[in-house]
Design a protein around this motif. Structure first.
Motif, PDB file in Angstrom:
ATOM      1  N   ASN A  74      48.899  41.561  44.747  1.00 55.30           N
ATOM      2  CA  ASN A  74      47.817  41.151  43.453  1.00 55.30           C
ATOM      3  C   ASN A  74      47.105  42.723  42.679  1.00 55.30           C
ATOM      4  OD1 ASN A  74      47.677  38.425  43.796  1.00 55.30           O
ATOM      5  ND2 ASN A  74      46.740  38.958  45.724  1.00 55.30           N
ATOM      6  N   ASP A  75      47.546  44.200  43.221  1.00 49.60           N
ATOM      7  CA  ASP A  75      47.293  44.620  42.834  1.00 49.60           C
ATOM      8  C   ASP A  75      46.345  45.216  41.911  1.00 49.60           C
ATOM      9  OD1 ASP A  75      47.333  47.619  43.458  1.00 49.60           O
ATOM     10  OD2 ASP A  75      48.260  47.915  41.702  1.00 49.60           O
ATOM     11  N   PRO A  76      45.571  45.606  41.870  1.00 45.76           N
ATOM     12  CA  PRO A  76      44.135  45.709  40.363  1.00 45.76           C
ATOM     13  C   PRO A  76      45.329  46.421  39.498  1.00 45.76           C
ATOM     14  CG  PRO A  76      43.576  46.716  41.642  1.00 45.76           C
ATOM     15  CD  PRO A  76      44.664  46.339  42.835  1.00 45.76           C
ATOM     16  N   LEU A  77      46.267  47.419  39.349  1.00 42.67           N
ATOM     17  CA  LEU A  77      46.948  48.074  38.303  1.00 42.67           C
ATOM     18  C   LEU A  77      48.392  47.364  38.197  1.00 42.67           C
ATOM     19  CD1 LEU A  77      44.719  50.304  40.145  1.00 42.67           C
ATOM     20  CD2 LEU A  77      46.398  51.856  39.462  1.00 42.67           C
ATOM     21  N   LEU A  78      48.661  47.015  39.401  1.00 43.28           N
ATOM     22  CA  LEU A  78      49.879  46.473  38.440  1.00 43.28           C
ATOM     23  C   LEU A  78      49.677  44.642  37.735  1.00 43.28           C
ATOM     24  CD1 LEU A  78      52.901  45.927  39.229  1.00 43.28           C
ATOM     25  CD2 LEU A  78      52.660  44.329  41.615  1.00 43.28           C
ATOM     26  N   ARG A  79      48.536  44.087  38.205  1.00 43.76           N
ATOM     27  CA  ARG A  79      48.375  42.666  36.846  1.00 43.76           C
ATOM     28  C   ARG A  79      47.901  43.076  35.941  1.00 43.76           C
ATOM     29  NH1 ARG A  79      47.408  37.398  38.393  1.00 43.76           N
ATOM     30  NH2 ARG A  79      45.684  37.181  36.712  1.00 43.76           N
ATOM     31  N   GLN A  80      47.785  44.210  35.871  1.00 45.77           N
ATOM     32  CA  GLN A  80      47.070  44.676  33.581  1.00 45.77           C
ATOM     33  C   GLN A  80      48.854  45.033  33.706  1.00 45.77           C
ATOM     34  OE1 GLN A  80      43.836  47.410  33.444  1.00 45.77           O
ATOM     35  NE2 GLN A  80      43.432  47.580  35.980  1.00 45.77           N
ATOM     36  N   ALA A 232      39.370  52.728  31.326  1.00 49.36           N
ATOM     37  CA  ALA A 232      39.520  52.065  32.859  1.00 49.36           C
ATOM     38  C   ALA A 232      39.345  51.191  33.108  1.00 49.36           C
ATOM     39  CB  ALA A 232      39.650  53.360  33.600  1.00 49.36           C
ATOM     40  N   ASN A 233      40.277  50.058  33.618  1.00 50.49           N
ATOM     41  CA  ASN A 233      39.389  48.709  34.820  1.00 50.49           C
ATOM     42  C   ASN A 233      38.885  48.719  35.628  1.00 50.49           C
ATOM     43  OD1 ASN A 233      39.885  48.004  31.593  1.00 50.49           O
ATOM     44  ND2 ASN A 233      41.989  47.579  32.371  1.00 50.49           N
ATOM     45  N   HIS A 234      39.708  49.782  37.099  1.00 51.60           N
ATOM     46  CA  HIS A 234      39.235  49.776  37.812  1.00 51.60           C
ATOM     47  C   HIS A 234      39.346  51.090  38.970  1.00 51.60           C
ATOM     48  CE1 HIS A 234      40.398  48.328  42.535  1.00 51.60           C
ATOM     49  NE2 HIS A 234      40.013  47.205  42.443  1.00 51.60           N
ATOM     50  N   ALA A 235      38.476  51.311  39.620  1.00 52.73           N
ATOM     51  CA  ALA A 235      38.389  52.373  40.082  1.00 52.73           C
ATOM     52  C   ALA A 235      39.735  53.778  40.725  1.00 52.73           C
ATOM     53  CB  ALA A 235      37.284  52.414  41.710  1.00 52.73           C
ATOM     54  N   GLN A 236      40.361  52.123  41.486  1.00 53.53           N
ATOM     55  CA  GLN A 236      41.751  52.815  42.076  1.00 53.53           C
ATOM     56  C   GLN A 236      42.115  53.282  40.441  1.00 53.53           C
ATOM     57  OE1 GLN A 236      43.915  49.734  44.041  1.00 53.53           O
ATOM     58  NE2 GLN A 236      46.037  50.319  43.594  1.00 53.53           N
ATOM     59  N   GLU A 237      42.497  53.129  39.109  1.00 50.45           N
ATOM     60  CA  GLU A 237      42.587  53.823  38.011  1.00 50.45           C
ATOM     61  C   GLU A 237      42.533  55.214  38.179  1.00 50.45           C
ATOM     62  OE1 GLU A 237      43.256  52.105  34.650  1.00 50.45           O
ATOM     63  OE2 GLU A 237      42.576  50.208  35.815  1.00 50.45           O
ATOM     64  N   ILE A 238      41.639  55.515  39.139  1.00 51.03           N
ATOM     65  CA  ILE A 238      40.761  56.848  38.521  1.00 51.03           C
ATOM     66  C   ILE A 238      41.636  57.232  40.449  1.00 51.03           C
ATOM     67  CG2 ILE A 238      39.111  58.072  38.581  1.00 51.03           C
ATOM     68  CD1 ILE A 238      38.186  55.846  37.173  1.00 51.03           C
ATOM     69  N   ASP A 239      42.615  58.840  40.060  1.00 50.75           N
ATOM     70  CA  ASP A 239      42.607  59.997  41.219  1.00 50.75           C
ATOM     71  C   ASP A 239      42.804  61.113  40.686  1.00 50.75           C
ATOM     72  OD1 ASP A 239      44.491  60.461  39.206  1.00 50.75           O
ATOM     73  OD2 ASP A 239      46.171  59.940  40.921  1.00 50.75           O
ATOM     74  N   PRO A 240      42.291  61.915  42.120  1.00 45.31           N
ATOM     75  CA  PRO A 240      41.683  63.439  40.974  1.00 45.31           C
ATOM     76  C   PRO A 240      42.553  63.626  39.688  1.00 45.31           C
ATOM     77  CG  PRO A 240      42.557  62.972  43.465  1.00 45.31           C
ATOM     78  CD  PRO A 240      42.430  61.917  42.500  1.00 45.31           C
ATOM     79  N   SER A 241      44.081  63.557  39.709  1.00 54.52           N
ATOM     80  CA  SER A 241      44.220  64.265  38.259  1.00 54.52           C
ATOM     81  C   SER A 241      43.801  63.405  37.211  1.00 54.52           C
ATOM     82  CB  SER A 241      46.135  64.325  38.081  1.00 54.52           C
ATOM     83  OG  SER A 241      45.769  62.514  37.625  1.00 54.52           O
ATOM     84  N   VAL A 242      43.097  62.387  36.918  1.00 54.49           N
ATOM     85  CA  VAL A 242      42.128  61.923  35.930  1.00 54.49           C
ATOM     86  C   VAL A 242      41.216  62.800  35.982  1.00 54.49           C
ATOM     87  CG1 VAL A 242      40.523  59.759  35.387  1.00 54.49           C
ATOM     88  CG2 VAL A 242      43.150  59.518  36.468  1.00 54.49           C
ATOM     89  N   GLY A 243      40.855  62.971  37.184  1.00 51.88           N
ATOM     90  CA  GLY A 243      39.140  64.544  36.625  1.00 51.88           C
ATOM     91  C   GLY A 243      39.481  65.173  36.613  1.00 51.88           C
ATOM     92  N   VAL A 244      40.601  65.675  36.626  1.00 47.89           N
ATOM     93  CA  VAL A 244      41.260  66.812  36.239  1.00 47.89           C
ATOM     94  C   VAL A 244      41.633  66.956  34.677  1.00 47.89           C
ATOM     95  CG1 VAL A 244      43.230  68.778  35.472  1.00 47.89           C
ATOM     96  CG2 VAL A 244      42.430  67.744  38.392  1.00 47.89           C
ATOM     97  N   ALA A 245      42.321  65.777  34.486  1.00 48.95           N
ATOM     98  CA  ALA A 245      41.917  65.716  32.739  1.00 48.95           C
ATOM     99  C   ALA A 245      41.049  65.632  31.675  1.00 48.95           C
ATOM    100  CB  ALA A 245      42.852  64.446  32.509  1.00 48.95           C
ATOM    101  N   LEU A 263      38.773  41.615  33.431  1.00 49.20           N
ATOM    102  CA  LEU A 263      40.077  40.798  33.579  1.00 49.20           C
ATOM    103  C   LEU A 263      39.554  39.600  35.248  1.00 49.20           C
ATOM    104  CD1 LEU A 263      42.059  43.808  32.612  1.00 49.20           C
ATOM    105  CD2 LEU A 263      41.548  41.739  31.068  1.00 49.20           C
ATOM    106  N   ARG A 264      40.567  38.448  34.964  1.00 49.27           N
ATOM    107  CA  ARG A 264      40.529  38.172  36.005  1.00 49.27           C
ATOM    108  C   ARG A 264      41.593  38.457  36.773  1.00 49.27           C
ATOM    109  NH1 ARG A 264      41.342  31.965  34.611  1.00 49.27           N
ATOM    110  NH2 ARG A 264      43.235  32.161  35.325  1.00 49.27           N
ATOM    111  N   GLY A 265      40.956  38.289  37.863  1.00 52.08           N
ATOM    112  CA  GLY A 265      42.507  38.815  39.270  1.00 52.08           C
ATOM    113  C   GLY A 265      42.043  40.589  39.044  1.00 52.08           C
ATOM    114  N   VAL A 266      41.522  40.882  38.437  1.00 51.41           N
ATOM    115  CA  VAL A 266      42.274  42.769  38.569  1.00 51.41           C
ATOM    116  C   VAL A 266      39.857  43.564  38.893  1.00 51.41           C
ATOM    117  CG1 VAL A 266      42.005  44.972  36.651  1.00 51.41           C
ATOM    118  CG2 VAL A 266      43.609  42.419  36.916  1.00 51.41           C
ATOM    119  N   ASN A 267      39.121  43.095  37.935  1.00 56.35           N
ATOM    120  CA  ASN A 267      38.105  44.056  38.643  1.00 56.35           C
ATOM    121  C   ASN A 267      36.540  42.200  38.035  1.00 56.35           C
ATOM    122  OD1 ASN A 267      37.528  43.124  35.518  1.00 56.35           O
ATOM    123  ND2 ASN A 267      37.551  44.651  34.598  1.00 56.35           N
TER     124      ASN A 267
END
Ligand SMILES: *Cc1c(COP(=O)(O)O)cnc(C)c1O
Ligand code: SF4
Length: 347
Positions: A74-80, A232-245, A263-267
């Motif tokens: 059910n990982d919200p990134l995988l589900r997308q 981005a649809n979910h906080a888990q998509e955002i890691d430090p590399s996204v912050g740098v970009a 999105l149902r099952g994501v956010n």
């Protein structure tokens, strides 16, 4: 708040070491659903995969897959991004062109729906294929602004002095080479009524290496104000590399906004939506839109009811400062703007 990367447990070795060059990362994306499932320790989900997704294949950059939780179906990134057999379900009211893009076309690859703005389908290509995407059936091969060397698109924009903003969309415009983008901006630079260039892109999130020095220099060279709308649809998509970009985009002078799709099952949970707003703001991005899903064939399983959406939005307003609350909208064919959802207006 706990950084998303700390709970994205043990990424597969194949995902962890990414080549520095974004084109290479782009090419090395997962395109075989089974391989992605195996890398995540989820091979047992294979029977749930879509029978044939060749018309809109799976595509997931490895750096994005590395943010998924190992062993979590059910990982919200995988589900997308995982093509499930839910996609093969037919559902009345879910169409191939859910937002009337075809009828809004004014030149090759140019859509004009709203006053003052022209949207260019810059390319059909994306680094990631989001299963809920409303353009998943768009006939890109016939209708891309770059295909004719931008000529007919630029002519259309030059001839219409009411256009003050050009929106690069797609597909993902940053999937184009910087040289190709420069071709367009050179042609647009001569049109005095174009004051803003907006770029709708998911690449700062799914392939942050795309924001390289060449792209920064291009952005800095633009005569127009630049707005970059990330997705981005979910906080888990955002890691430090996204912050740098995002910091690089901002340094190059861009204003940064985020759009998300509900999105149902994501956010579709109040905590997920609050975290998303907080997290994008942490990296200097303001929430812009929260879209109700466009009813595109194959995406039924992502739908959230309007009453649920409105409830979530009301709760967001009660929890967050106003500037962290995205506008909840739906695209309705023939309307003069995206339409805010409001009580009593359910469909
Ligand atoms: C969404 C969209 C826009 C941009 O709308 P904003 O409300 O300004 O973000 C412009 N053109 C088209 C065709 C669109 O679909
Ligand atoms: S990146 Fe954007 S255009 Fe591309 S598949 Fe995802 S939602 Fe659609």
């Amino acid at each position: 708040m706990i950084p998303a990367s700390s709970d994205a447990a043990q990424p597969d070795a194949a995902m962890a070491s990414a080549p520095a060059d974004w084109r290479q990362q782009f090419r090395q994306a997962f395109t075989d659903p089974l391989q992605l499932l195996q890398a995540l320790g989820l091979a047992h989900l294979a029977p749930q995969l879509s029978g044939d997704c060749s018309a809109f294949p799976m595509r997931v950059p490895r750096v994005f897959a590395a943010r998924m939780r190992h062993g979590d179906p059910n990982d919200p990134l995988l589900r997308q991004v995982l093509p499930l057999n839910d996609e093969d379900e037919f559902s009345a009211g879910y169409r191939l062109d859910p937002v009337g893009d075809h009828s809004a076309r004014t030149a090759k690859g140019v859509l004009q729906k709203y006053a003052g703005r022209a949207l260019l389908i810059a390319t059909g290509s994306c680094a990631v294929n989001c299963r809920y995407c409303f353009r998943r059936h768009y006939p890109y091969s016939e209708d891309i602004a770059a295909a004719a060397g931008w000529r007919s698109a630029v002519q259309q924009i030059a001839a219409d002095t009411s256009i003050s903003e050009v929106i690069l969309s797609g597909g993902d415009p940053l999937a184009l080479s910087t040289a190709k983008l420069a071709e367009l901006s050179n042609a647009l630079g001569d049109i005095p009524h174009v004051r803003r260039l907006r770029i709708h892109t998911r690449l700062p999130v799914v392939l942050p290496a795309r924001i390289d020095n060449a792209l920064r220099h291009w952005l800095q060279s633009l005569p127009q104000r630049v707005v970059v709308v990330i997705h981005a649809n979910h906080a888990q998509e955002i890691d430090p590399s996204v912050g740098v970009a995002c910091a690089r985009l901002r340094d190059a002078g861009a204003s940064l906004l985020n759009q998300a799709v509900l999105l149902r099952g994501v956010n579709d949970h109040i905590d997920a939506l609050c975290d998303l707003s907080e997290r994008v703001f942490d990296i200097g991005v303001l929430p812009y839109y929260l879209h109700q899903l466009d009813r595109v064939a194959g995406a039924t399983h992502y739908a959230v009811s309007d009453s649920n959406a409105l409830q979530l939005h009301a709760e967001l307003r009660s929890r967050l400062p106003g500037y962290l609350v995205p506008r909840l909208v739906r695209e309705i064919e023939g309307k003069a703007s995206k339409t805010p959802l409001s009580e009593g207006q359910f469909t």
